[in-house]
Design a protein around this motif. Structure first.
Motif, PDB file in Angstrom:
ATOM      1  N   ARG A 169     -80.195  51.066 -27.971  1.00  0.00           N
ATOM      2  CA  ARG A 169     -81.510  51.092 -27.329  1.00  0.00           C
ATOM      3  C   ARG A 169     -81.381  50.497 -25.934  1.00  0.00           C
ATOM      4  NH1 ARG A 169     -84.806  46.854 -27.455  1.00  0.00           N
ATOM      5  NH2 ARG A 169     -83.685  46.072 -29.283  1.00  0.00           N
TER       6      ARG A 169
ATOM      7  N   VAL B 246     -88.010  54.686 -37.498  1.00  0.00           N
ATOM      8  CA  VAL B 246     -88.230  55.203 -36.152  1.00  0.00           C
ATOM      9  C   VAL B 246     -89.723  55.138 -35.849  1.00  0.00           C
ATOM     10  CG1 VAL B 246     -88.009  57.206 -34.642  1.00  0.00           C
ATOM     11  CG2 VAL B 246     -86.257  56.721 -36.359  1.00  0.00           C
TER      12      VAL B 246
ATOM     13  N   GLN C  85     -85.514  53.651 -24.596  1.00  0.00           N
ATOM     14  CA  GLN C  85     -84.878  54.924 -24.950  1.00  0.00           C
ATOM     15  C   GLN C  85     -83.719  54.681 -25.919  1.00  0.00           C
ATOM     16  OE1 GLN C  85     -83.950  57.021 -21.400  1.00  0.00           O
ATOM     17  NE2 GLN C  85     -83.899  59.035 -22.360  1.00  0.00           N
ATOM     18  N   ARG C  86     -83.560  55.546 -26.913  1.00  0.00           N
ATOM     19  CA  ARG C  86     -82.532  55.389 -27.931  1.00  0.00           C
ATOM     20  C   ARG C  86     -81.523  56.521 -27.825  1.00  0.00           C
ATOM     21  NH1 ARG C  86     -84.212  56.193 -32.855  1.00  0.00           N
ATOM     22  NH2 ARG C  86     -83.108  54.568 -33.991  1.00  0.00           N
ATOM     23  N   GLY C  87     -80.319  56.237 -28.284  1.00  0.00           N
ATOM     24  CA  GLY C  87     -79.274  57.257 -28.267  1.00  0.00           C
ATOM     25  C   GLY C  87     -78.144  56.890 -29.209  1.00  0.00           C
ATOM     26  N   LYS C  88     -77.284  57.868 -29.485  1.00  0.00           N
ATOM     27  CA  LYS C  88     -76.144  57.659 -30.384  1.00  0.00           C
ATOM     28  C   LYS C  88     -74.842  57.706 -29.586  1.00  0.00           C
ATOM     29  CE  LYS C  88     -73.982  59.361 -34.638  1.00  0.00           C
ATOM     30  NZ  LYS C  88     -74.052  60.342 -35.731  1.00  0.00           N
TER      31      LYS C  88
ATOM     32  N   ASP D 283     -75.458  60.106 -26.492  1.00  0.00           N
ATOM     33  CA  ASP D 283     -76.430  61.193 -26.567  1.00  0.00           C
ATOM     34  C   ASP D 283     -77.824  60.571 -26.612  1.00  0.00           C
ATOM     35  OD1 ASP D 283     -77.776  63.522 -26.887  1.00  0.00           O
ATOM     36  OD2 ASP D 283     -77.012  64.005 -28.884  1.00  0.00           O
ATOM     37  N   PHE D 284     -78.478  60.474 -25.453  1.00  0.00           N
ATOM     38  CA  PHE D 284     -79.791  59.842 -25.376  1.00  0.00           C
ATOM     39  C   PHE D 284     -80.902  60.837 -25.703  1.00  0.00           C
ATOM     40  CE2 PHE D 284     -77.471  56.824 -22.665  1.00  0.00           C
ATOM     41  CZ  PHE D 284     -77.934  55.631 -23.202  1.00  0.00           C
ATOM     42  N   GLU D 285     -81.980  60.306 -26.249  1.00  0.00           N
ATOM     43  CA  GLU D 285     -83.142  61.130 -26.544  1.00  0.00           C
ATOM     44  C   GLU D 285     -83.715  61.712 -25.252  1.00  0.00           C
ATOM     45  OE1 GLU D 285     -84.950  58.601 -30.321  1.00  0.00           O
ATOM     46  OE2 GLU D 285     -85.528  58.072 -28.278  1.00  0.00           O
ATOM     47  N   LYS D 286     -84.170  62.946 -25.330  1.00  0.00           N
ATOM     48  CA  LYS D 286     -84.929  63.617 -24.266  1.00  0.00           C
ATOM     49  C   LYS D 286     -84.114  63.920 -23.010  1.00  0.00           C
ATOM     50  CE  LYS D 286     -89.239  61.430 -25.745  1.00  0.00           C
ATOM     51  NZ  LYS D 286     -90.388  60.596 -25.332  1.00  0.00           N
TER      52      LYS D 286
END
Length: 320
Positions: free
Chosen positions: A64, A127, A84-87, A100-103
């Motif tokens: 995050r 979530v 913002q969250r990502g993997k 790989d971030f959201e949006k």
């Protein structure tokens, strides 16, 4: 009770107490030292956790963004927003992460030097629900806040506001109108910035998931600091208009010193500390209640054992 509070600070204007009263003081100071250390330990543990989160970034974890910053891929700057969250997909030999971030629609490289701006999330955490689409006014306010030069202007206004408060407290500048003019300009700027942040609250990841994003902003640590930067000044001006004596308004001058917390570095630290306090508020409240009980119980025992002590020259005779 106030006299016992003085003793808790380490100051002992009177020392000729009875042996029983000295034992009460010994137990009180030992217990209070332990309970006062609880908040310090919680804050230290929270800060250590934030540092550990930055170190635990590895392939497969969910991260995050803790604060807005720019990351670049092939020379193209991409802004990553707070919340913002990502993997994390891969960590290269240099320690940089492909996330790989959201949006974003594409994986983004983040330098290892920026890991301190990321926190590892527990994948089991629920979530947050998708917030409704912000209104056009909220989006417009967000655009204005993100416009080039706004952040620098905010820092400059903060510096001028702090300097104006310092000048207003010096007798040599008391007759000058310059500090007052700077106060008016900076307070108008602070108020405008506050209104824009209030309108744009639904677009902020930190507040968007709340049932009332704008109320969440007003009650947040950042919102309270922003309000403290201009409200005391306008309240003081209102009281002067109705004829309040200026000598009694010095408290508003002291409150305006809180403007120093508006600097970007101060806001980041304040946000971090308020987040730690929110996560551990139950333990903080419990330790505060126990500290209050020990203080009051010690005050009662101290009074009972010392009210007839002639060696303190009747210091407690005025207490009914």
């Amino acid at each position: 009770a106030p006299f016992v509070l003085v003793h808790l600070t380490g100051d002992y204007p009177l020392i000729d107490y009875t042996l029983v009263a000295k034992l009460v003081h010994f137990c009180m100071i030992v217990l209070m030292s332990g309970f006062v250390a609880v908040p310090a330990g919680i804050v230290a543990n929270g800060l250590q956790k934030e540092l550990d989160d930055a170190k635990d970034i590895e392939a497969g974890v969910i991260v995050r963004v803790l604060e807005d910053f720019f990351s670049s891929t092939s020379g193209r700057a991409v802004e990553l927003k707070k919340g913002q969250r990502g993997k994390v997909w891969w960590i290269n030999d240099a320690g940089d992460a492909l996330i790989d971030f959201e949006k974003l629609g594409a994986r983004q490289w983040v330098s290892k030097d920026a890991f301190e701006k990321l926190a590892v999330e527990d994948e089991a955490m629920p979530v947050p629900p998708i917030a409704p689409t912000p209104s056009p006014s909220a989006l417009r306010a967000r655009e204005l806040l993100a416009a080039p030069g706004v952040a620098a202007c905010r820092e400059m206004l903060t510096a001028c506001g702090v300097l104006a408060v310092m000048a207003a407290s010096m007798p040599r500048f008391a007759a000058s109108r310059t500090p007052y003019i700077v106060e008016v300009v900076s307070s108008v700027g602070f108020m405008s910035d506050y209104v824009l942040h209030f309108i744009a609250a639904p677009t902020e990841p930190a507040y968007a998931s709340a049932s009332s994003p704008r109320l969440a902003f007003v009650s947040s640590a950042v919102g309270l600091v922003d309000a403290a930067s201009f409200v005391p000044f306008w309240v003081e001006q209102g009281l002067l208009l109705v004829g309040a004596p200026p000598a009694r308004l010095d408290i508003f001058l002291m409150l305006r010193v809180l403007r120093v917390l508006r600097f970007e570095s101060s806001l980041r630290a304040l946000t971090l500390l308020s987040g730690i306090a929110a996560r551990c508020k139950g333990m903080l409240v419990a330790s505060g209640i126990l500290t209050m009980l020990i203080w009051l119980l010690s005050a009662v025992l101290f009074y009972e054992f010392e009210r007839g002590n002639e060696r303190v020259n009747g210091a407690f005779e005025s207490i009914p």
